[in-house]
Write a protein that holds these residues in place. Structure first.
Motif, PDB file in Angstrom:
ATOM      1  N   VAL A  23       1.060  -0.793  -0.088  1.00 19.81           N
ATOM      2  CA  VAL A  23      -0.127  -0.014   0.020  1.00 19.81           C
ATOM      3  C   VAL A  23       0.283   1.370   0.306  1.00 19.81           C
ATOM      4  CG1 VAL A  23      -1.622   1.008   1.637  1.00 19.81           C
ATOM      5  CG2 VAL A  23      -2.012  -0.980   1.171  1.00 19.81           C
ATOM      6  N   GLU A  24       0.548   2.087  -0.946  1.00 16.69           N
ATOM      7  CA  GLU A  24       1.624   3.043  -1.048  1.00 16.69           C
ATOM      8  C   GLU A  24       0.889   4.190  -1.401  1.00 16.69           C
ATOM      9  OE1 GLU A  24       5.096   5.660  -1.409  1.00 16.69           O
ATOM     10  OE2 GLU A  24       4.691   3.059  -0.992  1.00 16.69           O
ATOM     11  N   PRO A  25       0.874   5.894  -0.014  1.00 15.20           N
ATOM     12  CA  PRO A  25       0.301   7.252  -0.831  1.00 15.20           C
ATOM     13  C   PRO A  25       0.403   6.968  -2.377  1.00 15.20           C
ATOM     14  CG  PRO A  25       1.244   7.255   0.558  1.00 15.20           C
ATOM     15  CD  PRO A  25       1.827   6.256  -0.047  1.00 15.20           C
ATOM     16  N   TRP A  26      -0.632   7.908  -2.821  1.00 19.26           N
ATOM     17  CA  TRP A  26      -0.352   8.538  -4.598  1.00 19.26           C
ATOM     18  C   TRP A  26      -0.030   9.581  -4.352  1.00 19.26           C
ATOM     19  CZ3 TRP A  26       1.606   4.876  -8.175  1.00 19.26           C
ATOM     20  CH2 TRP A  26       1.153   5.605  -9.688  1.00 19.26           C
ATOM     21  N   THR A  27       0.964  10.222  -3.882  1.00 16.36           N
ATOM     22  CA  THR A  27       1.636  12.363  -3.421  1.00 16.36           C
ATOM     23  C   THR A  27       2.286  12.294  -5.195  1.00 16.36           C
ATOM     24  OG1 THR A  27       3.545  11.362  -3.320  1.00 16.36           O
ATOM     25  CG2 THR A  27       1.733  10.595  -1.236  1.00 16.36           C
ATOM     26  N   GLY A  28       2.206  13.522  -5.091  1.00 16.22           N
ATOM     27  CA  GLY A  28       2.543  14.368  -5.834  1.00 16.22           C
ATOM     28  C   GLY A  28       2.249  15.279  -7.047  1.00 16.22           C
ATOM     29  N   VAL A  29       0.912  15.074  -7.068  1.00 14.34           N
ATOM     30  CA  VAL A  29      -0.465  15.353  -7.788  1.00 14.34           C
ATOM     31  C   VAL A  29      -0.434  16.881  -7.899  1.00 14.34           C
ATOM     32  CG1 VAL A  29      -2.014  15.162  -9.146  1.00 14.34           C
ATOM     33  CG2 VAL A  29      -0.880  12.829  -8.282  1.00 14.34           C
ATOM     34  N   ARG A  30       0.151  17.308  -8.946  1.00 18.37           N
ATOM     35  CA  ARG A  30      -0.076  18.927  -8.516  1.00 18.37           C
ATOM     36  C   ARG A  30      -0.396  19.605  -9.688  1.00 18.37           C
ATOM     37  NH1 ARG A  30       1.656  17.307  -4.825  1.00 18.37           N
ATOM     38  NH2 ARG A  30       2.704  17.919  -3.306  1.00 18.37           N
ATOM     39  N   ASN A  31      -1.725  18.795 -10.450  1.00 18.65           N
ATOM     40  CA  ASN A  31      -2.144  19.162 -11.601  1.00 18.65           C
ATOM     41  C   ASN A  31      -3.938  19.300 -11.082  1.00 18.65           C
ATOM     42  OD1 ASN A  31      -4.538  18.510 -14.348  1.00 18.65           O
ATOM     43  ND2 ASN A  31      -2.586  19.619 -14.794  1.00 18.65           N
ATOM     44  N   TYR A  32      -3.882  20.045 -11.259  1.00 24.22           N
ATOM     45  CA  TYR A  32      -6.078  21.164 -10.700  1.00 24.22           C
ATOM     46  C   TYR A  32      -7.007  19.557 -11.444  1.00 24.22           C
ATOM     47  CZ  TYR A  32      -4.322  24.569  -8.189  1.00 24.22           C
ATOM     48  OH  TYR A  32      -4.053  25.810  -7.205  1.00 24.22           O
ATOM     49  N   GLN A  33      -6.586  19.227 -12.334  1.00 27.09           N
ATOM     50  CA  GLN A  33      -7.681  18.255 -13.169  1.00 27.09           C
ATOM     51  C   GLN A  33      -7.805  16.921 -12.534  1.00 27.09           C
ATOM     52  OE1 GLN A  33      -8.583  18.412 -17.605  1.00 27.09           O
ATOM     53  NE2 GLN A  33      -9.627  16.970 -17.527  1.00 27.09           N
ATOM     54  N   ALA A  34      -6.505  16.518 -12.411  1.00 29.83           N
ATOM     55  CA  ALA A  34      -5.792  15.648 -12.073  1.00 29.83           C
ATOM     56  C   ALA A  34      -6.137  15.284 -10.362  1.00 29.83           C
ATOM     57  CB  ALA A  34      -4.416  15.468 -12.224  1.00 29.83           C
ATOM     58  N   ARG A  35      -6.517  16.431  -9.667  1.00 37.75           N
ATOM     59  CA  ARG A  35      -6.666  16.534  -8.306  1.00 37.75           C
ATOM     60  C   ARG A  35      -8.094  15.929  -7.989  1.00 37.75           C
ATOM     61  NH1 ARG A  35      -6.372  22.094  -4.743  1.00 37.75           N
ATOM     62  NH2 ARG A  35      -8.420  21.799  -6.409  1.00 37.75           N
ATOM     63  N   ARG A  36      -9.130  16.805  -8.565  1.00 33.29           N
ATOM     64  CA  ARG A  36     -10.189  16.170  -9.131  1.00 33.29           C
ATOM     65  C   ARG A  36     -10.660  14.864  -9.509  1.00 33.29           C
ATOM     66  NH1 ARG A  36     -10.971  21.630 -11.940  1.00 33.29           N
ATOM     67  NH2 ARG A  36     -10.639  20.606 -13.548  1.00 33.29           N
ATOM     68  N   ASN A  37      -9.438  14.538 -10.278  1.00 27.81           N
ATOM     69  CA  ASN A  37      -9.748  13.005 -10.678  1.00 27.81           C
ATOM     70  C   ASN A  37      -9.927  12.568  -8.975  1.00 27.81           C
ATOM     71  OD1 ASN A  37     -10.822  13.418 -13.375  1.00 27.81           O
ATOM     72  ND2 ASN A  37      -8.423  13.407 -13.837  1.00 27.81           N
ATOM     73  N   MET A  38      -9.093  12.422  -8.644  1.00 32.01           N
ATOM     74  CA  MET A  38      -8.337  11.992  -7.739  1.00 32.01           C
ATOM     75  C   MET A  38      -9.587  12.358  -6.534  1.00 32.01           C
ATOM     76  SD  MET A  38      -4.252  12.010  -7.299  1.00 32.01           S
ATOM     77  CE  MET A  38      -4.170  12.021  -5.317  1.00 32.01           C
ATOM     78  N   MET A  39      -9.903  13.488  -6.425  1.00 28.71           N
ATOM     79  CA  MET A  39     -11.133  13.422  -5.146  1.00 28.71           C
ATOM     80  C   MET A  39     -12.565  12.737  -5.391  1.00 28.71           C
ATOM     81  SD  MET A  39     -10.251  15.546  -2.980  1.00 28.71           S
ATOM     82  CE  MET A  39     -12.017  16.176  -2.254  1.00 28.71           C
ATOM     83  N   ASN A  40     -12.674  12.000  -6.962  1.00 25.46           N
ATOM     84  CA  ASN A  40     -14.116  11.677  -7.709  1.00 25.46           C
ATOM     85  C   ASN A  40     -12.938  10.018  -7.355  1.00 25.46           C
ATOM     86  OD1 ASN A  40     -15.415  13.572  -8.222  1.00 25.46           O
ATOM     87  ND2 ASN A  40     -13.883  13.801 -10.132  1.00 25.46           N
ATOM     88  N   MET A  41     -12.159   9.541  -6.852  1.00 26.98           N
ATOM     89  CA  MET A  41     -11.629   8.232  -6.209  1.00 26.98           C
ATOM     90  C   MET A  41     -12.324   7.283  -5.227  1.00 26.98           C
ATOM     91  SD  MET A  41      -8.202   7.893  -7.088  1.00 26.98           S
ATOM     92  CE  MET A  41      -7.252   7.591  -8.789  1.00 26.98           C
ATOM     93  N   ARG A  42     -12.921   6.006  -5.176  1.00 32.03           N
ATOM     94  CA  ARG A  42     -13.681   5.636  -4.070  1.00 32.03           C
ATOM     95  C   ARG A  42     -13.362   4.676  -3.356  1.00 32.03           C
ATOM     96  NH1 ARG A  42     -14.340  10.423  -3.192  1.00 32.03           N
ATOM     97  NH2 ARG A  42     -16.501  11.616  -4.146  1.00 32.03           N
ATOM     98  N   LEU A  43     -13.068   3.423  -2.781  1.00 30.43           N
ATOM     99  CA  LEU A  43     -12.475   2.672  -1.545  1.00 30.43           C
ATOM    100  C   LEU A  43     -13.285   1.918  -2.372  1.00 30.43           C
ATOM    101  CD1 LEU A  43     -12.921   3.302   1.965  1.00 30.43           C
ATOM    102  CD2 LEU A  43     -11.188   3.200   1.008  1.00 30.43           C
ATOM    103  N   GLY A  44     -12.135   1.173  -3.602  1.00 28.63           N
ATOM    104  CA  GLY A  44     -12.525  -0.534  -4.092  1.00 28.63           C
ATOM    105  C   GLY A  44     -12.370   0.383  -5.534  1.00 28.63           C
TER     106      GLY A  44
END
Length: 158
Positions: A23-44
């Motif tokens: 298990v690893e944190p997916w860090t270092g994303v520094r783009n607003y659209q990519a960040r929005r995509n990560m906000m939409n990620m859900r468990l599973g």
């Protein structure tokens, strides 16, 4: 369940490191659209692990095991321990311009890595975000594209 593709430069963080760390944190994303995509990620949710720059291929599959929380590598004051998945801290981080991360777990390697060249050569994948928005490090993948890429790579684990 939603599907995604996450990119990593293998000389910075490779599939082998993801597997070793489990298990690893997916860090270092520094783009607003990519960040929005990560906000939409859900468990599973599942994501293809893509080696960018070197290799340029889908090499594995990961699962989202922790939803968005403040990225500890961003240099901002919020700590990941203070933010639970989907918490107000993660939501306020995005409103204030803060960066986030998610935790991913290695599910398995792609039996046959799927190269960017093969993806671009396949008309069925012409509107895949990886092709249309090639600079984004986190992109959604439709159910149809997921199934197609799984067939190309010999992935049968779901």
């Amino acid at each position: 369940m939603a599907y995604w593709l996450v990119k990593s430069e293998p000389d910075a963080f490779s599939w082998d490191q993801q597997v070793a760390n489990k298990v690893e944190p997916w860090t270092g994303v520094r783009n607003y659209q990519a960040r929005r995509n990560m906000m939409n990620m859900r468990l599973g949710d599942r994501a293809f692990f893509y080696h960018s720059n070197i290799g340029k291929e889908i090499v594995g599959v990961v699962e989202i095991v922790r939803e968005a929380y403040p990225d500890p590598t961003s240099g901002e004051s919020a700590s990941p321990e203070s933010a639970s998945a989907g918490s107000a801290s993660a939501k306020s981080a995005t409103k204030g311009g803060g960066w986030i991360c998610v935790d991913v777990r290695a599910v398995g390697p792609m039996p046959r890595p799927v190269t960017l060249a093969a993806i671009k050569a396949d008309p069925a994948l012409a509107d895949l975000a990886l092709v249309r928005q090639s600079r984004l490090s986190v992109v959604p993948v439709s159910d149809a594209h997921w199934a197609h890429l799984c067939r190309m790579g010999g992935w049968t684990a779901g």
